[in-house]
Design a protein around this motif. Structure first.
Motif, PDB file in Angstrom:
ATOM      1  N   SER A   1      14.429  43.930  20.244  1.00 56.57           N
ATOM      2  CA  SER A   1      14.805  43.146  21.426  1.00 56.57           C
ATOM      3  C   SER A   1      16.224  42.617  21.293  1.00 56.57           C
ATOM      4  CB  SER A   1      13.823  41.987  21.617  1.00 56.57           C
ATOM      5  OG  SER A   1      12.501  42.469  21.808  1.00 56.57           O
ATOM      6  N   ALA A   2      16.589  42.222  20.038  1.00 52.18           N
ATOM      7  CA  ALA A   2      17.949  41.728  19.826  1.00 52.18           C
ATOM      8  C   ALA A   2      18.977  42.818  20.098  1.00 52.18           C
ATOM      9  CB  ALA A   2      18.093  41.195  18.402  1.00 52.18           C
ATOM     10  N   SER A   3      18.690  44.051  19.615  1.00 53.11           N
ATOM     11  CA  SER A   3      19.620  45.159  19.884  1.00 53.11           C
ATOM     12  C   SER A   3      19.697  45.452  21.381  1.00 53.11           C
ATOM     13  CB  SER A   3      19.191  46.402  19.112  1.00 53.11           C
ATOM     14  OG  SER A   3      17.887  46.815  19.517  1.00 53.11           O
ATOM     15  N   GLU A   4      18.540  45.390  22.043  1.00 50.60           N
ATOM     16  CA  GLU A   4      18.559  45.608  23.486  1.00 50.60           C
ATOM     17  C   GLU A   4      19.341  44.511  24.199  1.00 50.60           C
ATOM     18  OE1 GLU A   4      14.519  45.840  24.619  1.00 50.60           O
ATOM     19  OE2 GLU A   4      14.180  47.841  23.753  1.00 50.60           O
TER      20      GLU A   4
ATOM     21  N   HIS B   1      24.159  42.611  26.826  1.00 51.43           N
ATOM     22  CA  HIS B   1      25.318  41.730  26.838  1.00 51.43           C
ATOM     23  C   HIS B   1      26.596  42.519  27.099  1.00 51.43           C
ATOM     24  CE1 HIS B   1      27.992  38.439  25.775  1.00 51.43           C
ATOM     25  NE2 HIS B   1      28.592  39.229  24.887  1.00 51.43           N
ATOM     26  N   GLN B   2      26.698  43.678  26.460  1.00 50.16           N
ATOM     27  CA  GLN B   2      27.866  44.516  26.710  1.00 50.16           C
ATOM     28  C   GLN B   2      27.915  44.966  28.165  1.00 50.16           C
ATOM     29  OE1 GLN B   2      27.433  47.605  23.797  1.00 50.16           O
ATOM     30  NE2 GLN B   2      28.072  46.298  22.075  1.00 50.16           N
ATOM     31  N   GLU B   3      26.736  45.325  28.694  1.00 48.70           N
ATOM     32  CA  GLU B   3      26.701  45.702  30.105  1.00 48.70           C
ATOM     33  C   GLU B   3      27.109  44.526  30.995  1.00 48.70           C
ATOM     34  OE1 GLU B   3      22.865  47.162  30.997  1.00 48.70           O
ATOM     35  OE2 GLU B   3      22.978  48.893  29.645  1.00 48.70           O
ATOM     36  N   LEU B   4      26.663  43.321  30.628  1.00 45.07           N
ATOM     37  CA  LEU B   4      27.029  42.153  31.414  1.00 45.07           C
ATOM     38  C   LEU B   4      28.523  41.863  31.337  1.00 45.07           C
ATOM     39  CD1 LEU B   4      24.059  39.721  30.656  1.00 45.07           C
ATOM     40  CD2 LEU B   4      24.590  40.829  32.822  1.00 45.07           C
ATOM     41  N   ALA B   5      29.115  42.105  30.149  1.00 48.51           N
ATOM     42  CA  ALA B   5      30.562  41.899  30.035  1.00 48.51           C
ATOM     43  C   ALA B   5      31.318  42.837  30.969  1.00 48.51           C
ATOM     44  CB  ALA B   5      30.998  42.105  28.584  1.00 48.51           C
ATOM     45  N   LEU B   6      30.872  44.119  30.989  1.00 50.20           N
ATOM     46  CA  LEU B   6      31.495  45.069  31.914  1.00 50.20           C
ATOM     47  C   LEU B   6      31.266  44.655  33.358  1.00 50.20           C
ATOM     48  CD1 LEU B   6      32.963  47.743  32.416  1.00 50.20           C
ATOM     49  CD2 LEU B   6      30.737  48.903  32.253  1.00 50.20           C
TER      50      LEU B   6
END
Length: 676
Positions: free
Chosen positions: A421-424, A429-434
């Motif tokens: 879950s942490a990796s997901e 989070h990376q998707e949210l940054a984009l």
């Protein structure tokens, strides 16, 4: 390695662990060995022979004694009363010899007629397990040949074994007890420690599964520890041993609940029924332990023990738990849906523990049903007897190991799921940054669009303000129209009535009466004042100086004086009644409108008006004679009055009244307004 091959190797390793545990670990601890404590001195001894027994409250005479043989022991099983036991002491070859008494809940002892020891003779201590309690009493080394006399109050207890009276030194007996009970002490401490860890997990994770595991481990550990008589050498345990039997049903209940939670069993009604049955059994067991100690401790050395309370109830609970867990396993989603490897591992440990303990319990129970066979094994094959004797504690140990492995597998699976879950979440989070970067550009575009929309809204708001201003003007016009219609209209109606009367008097008398002209002049002036007051309403809202009742009575009196009508009025209002200004104005104008319509259109000469509070309603009633109201359409005044009443949450009813013969006449105006 493939999962199936890994499971086979795991099963083979588990069978090896079970074999080692059953055949070497516990039996090796229990096999009799030479005690280092006995080197250089005589071992402790059980005084089993040469006992004589007597019955009755008085000490038997010299010829009233009989040997304590098998026949006398059988009599003790059902005997209730005072039992006398005596024998002469053998040589006591120890430096500090002790006599250790047990299996007697109430007794006192004498040595050569001198008081030696007494315990619970008055019977005040009811919660005692005589099989576990031991009473060491020091005696001198020169006591050989002295007569030991025991007076015991018997209540149907069974005399077990040969340790009613032991002789030796305390350290010898303690070492022997520790040697025999070491495995139980280790298992008990291990189980209690595991239960504490499970309770910590239950508190931190707030999951019932860990709570049931903690309750099971704690109750099993407590049962192990309370089965050890060596503990009373260090801690006062006489009042604690009695409650040991209550831990077994608690453990069965906790074990069932643990399996039900672990298997995700999908029959809640069955589980609730079992929980209720377990709770009722616990209530019954506690009640029996408190009020029926003899029944609570009822046991027997043969198969008839199953009919005793403790044995029968425990076996019943165990069989019920076995049936429910088996049913839950059959109905479990794990058997119908292919599970990942980590969940199959949890299931494997659950089933290993379940079947291991079940088989051990069944074999141990079957062996207990044949005490003669066990006695034969003890005398001929001591090692094999120890294997059978250790089946139940060893089964509990292996079961506890399986439960610990299940908990470890569960926690490892939760940890792996948390890492996944942490990796997901990191990827999200990376998707949210984009998305955030893209959102900034979108915000700039939307901002420009919003500025354009804001300018459009400014124009719209200006138009809306103009519309609201027009609505305010219209509302003020309606208000002034209501005031002019209700006030000025009522006054002009009175003037018209007086003009008609003056006309009739002039035609009849040939002269115009002066008083009528004065009255007409006053009415016209009042009409002018009403118009001026209405105009002033455009500048301010004046509060009516008179109370509601005074204003209504003034209006009624004025109407009677100017309109040639008789009015019967009844106004009953509580002193603490508080009405708003709008409500008072509505009632005042309603009375004005009702009287005006009755005089102008109904040509009435008599009216009856009532205003009172009935329960939570203010009831307004105006009944007039004259021409029937019928189906006449309401005019501006009545419609305005109805709107005001409905705005206040009330209701208006207008219909014709009836005379004594039932014929329609006049008008009945009814208004109901809530006052609470």
């Amino acid at each position: 390695m493939k999962p199936k091959l890994l499971e086979r190797w795991s099963l083979a390793l588990w069978l090896l662990v079970c074999g080692i545990t059953f055949c070497t670990f516990l039996p090796a601890l229990l096999i009799d060995q030479d005690s280092r404590m006995d080197r250089g001195r005589e071992p402790f001894a059980a005084l089993t022979r040469e006992w004589e027994v007597g019955w009755g409250s008085q000490q038997p005479a010299a010829g009233g004694w009989q040997p304590l043989d098998a026949e006398a022991r059988a009599v003790l099983d059902d005997y209730a009363g005072v039992v006398w036991l005596q024998r002469s002491l053998p040589e006591l070859p120890w430096r500090s010899p002790y006599l250790l008494f047990s299996q007697m809940p109430r007794f006192e002892a004498w040595l050569d007629g001198e008081p030696l020891y007494r315990f619970n003779v008055d019977g005040k201590q009811k919660f005692i397990n005589p099989l576990k309690s031991m009473h060491p009493v020091p005696v001198g080394g020169d006591a050989r040949g002295q007569q030991l006399l025991i007076r015991a109050v018997w209540d149907g207890e069974t005399l077990f074994g040969h340790d009613m009276v032991l002789a030796g030194e305390l350290d010898q007996v303690l070492y022997a007890l520790l040697h025999a009970e070491l495995s139980y002490l280790l298992y008990g401490l291990l189980s209690v420690t595991t239960g504490v860890v499970g309770m910590v997990l239950a508190i931190r994770r707030r999951e019932a599964l860990y709570g049931w595991f903690a309750l099971f481990a704690g109750s099993i550990g407590g049962a192990f520890l309370l089965s050890c008589r060596s503990l009373q050498w260090f801690v006062p345990m006489q009042g604690v041993y009695y409650w040991q039997e209550l831990l077994t049903p608690i453990a069965i209940w906790a074990c069932f609940s643990f399996y039900a939670a672990a298997l995700y069993a999908d029959n809640p009604k069955l589980h609730q029924a079992i929980h209720l049955a377990a709770a009722l059994y616990m209530i019954l067991a506690v009640s029996t332990a408190i009020w029926l100690p003899r029944l609570f401790l009822a046991v027997a050395p043969d198969v008839h023990a199953m009919l005793a309370f403790a044995g029968f109830a425990v076996i019943t609970c165990a069989l019920a738990g076995f049936a429910v867990v088996t049913y839950s396993w059959v109905r479990s989603p794990w058997r119908r849906v292919q599970q990942p490897h980590n969940q199959r591992e949890e299931r494997t440990w659950l089933m290993r523990g379940y079947w291991t303990f079940t088989l051990c319990a069944l074999v141990s129970l079957g062996a207990a049903m044949f005490p003669g066979l066990l006695t034969h094994l003890l005398n001929t094959h001591s090692y094999l007897y120890r294997v059978f004797e250790g089946l139940l504690p060893n089964g509990l140990l292996l079961f506890m190991i399986c439960m610990v492995m299940f908990m470890i597998s569960r926690m490892r699976r939760i940890h792996l799921e948390a890492e996944r879950s942490a990796s997901e979440l990191l990827a999200k989070h990376q998707e949210l940054a984009l998305f955030h970067r893209n959102l900034e550009g979108l915000v700039e575009t939307r901002t420009a669009e919003l500025e354009k929309t804001n300018r459009t809204l400014a124009v719209t708001l200006r138009e809306k303000a103009e519309t609201l201003a027009e609505m305010s003007v219209l509302e003020e016009r309606n208000r002034i129209a209501y005031e002019m219609h209700d006030g000025v209209g009522h006054t002009l109606t009175a003037a018209i009535v007086q003009l008609e009367a003056t006309k009739r008097l002039t035609e009849r008398n040939g002269a115009m009466p002066t008083e009528k002209l004065d009255l007409l002049s006053g009415l016209v002036r009042k009409g002018l004042d009403d118009i001026r007051r209405t105009v002033r309403l455009m500048k301010s809202d004046e509060v009516q100086p008179l109370s509601l009742e005074a204003s209504l009575r003034e209006l009624l009196q004025y109407t009677e004086d100017t309109m040639e009508i008789r009015i019967d009025a009844e106004i009953i209002l509580p002193d603490d009644l508080e009405l708003g200004r709008l409500t008072e104005q509505t009632l005042y104008h309603a009375l004005q409108e009702g009287l005006t319509n009755a005089i102008r259109h109904g040509r009435c000469t008599h009216a009856r008006f009532t205003l009172q509070v009935v329960r939570d309603l203010l009831q307004f009633r105006l009944v007039s004679d004259g021409e029937p109201f019928g189906a006449a359409a309401p005019g501006f005044g009545l419609n305005s009055m109805t709107e005001r009443v409905e705005l206040l949450g009330g209701e208006v009813l207008i219909r014709s009244d009836e005379d004594e013969s039932g014929s329609p006449r006049g008008c009945r105006l009814s208004i109901n307004l809530p006052v609470a």
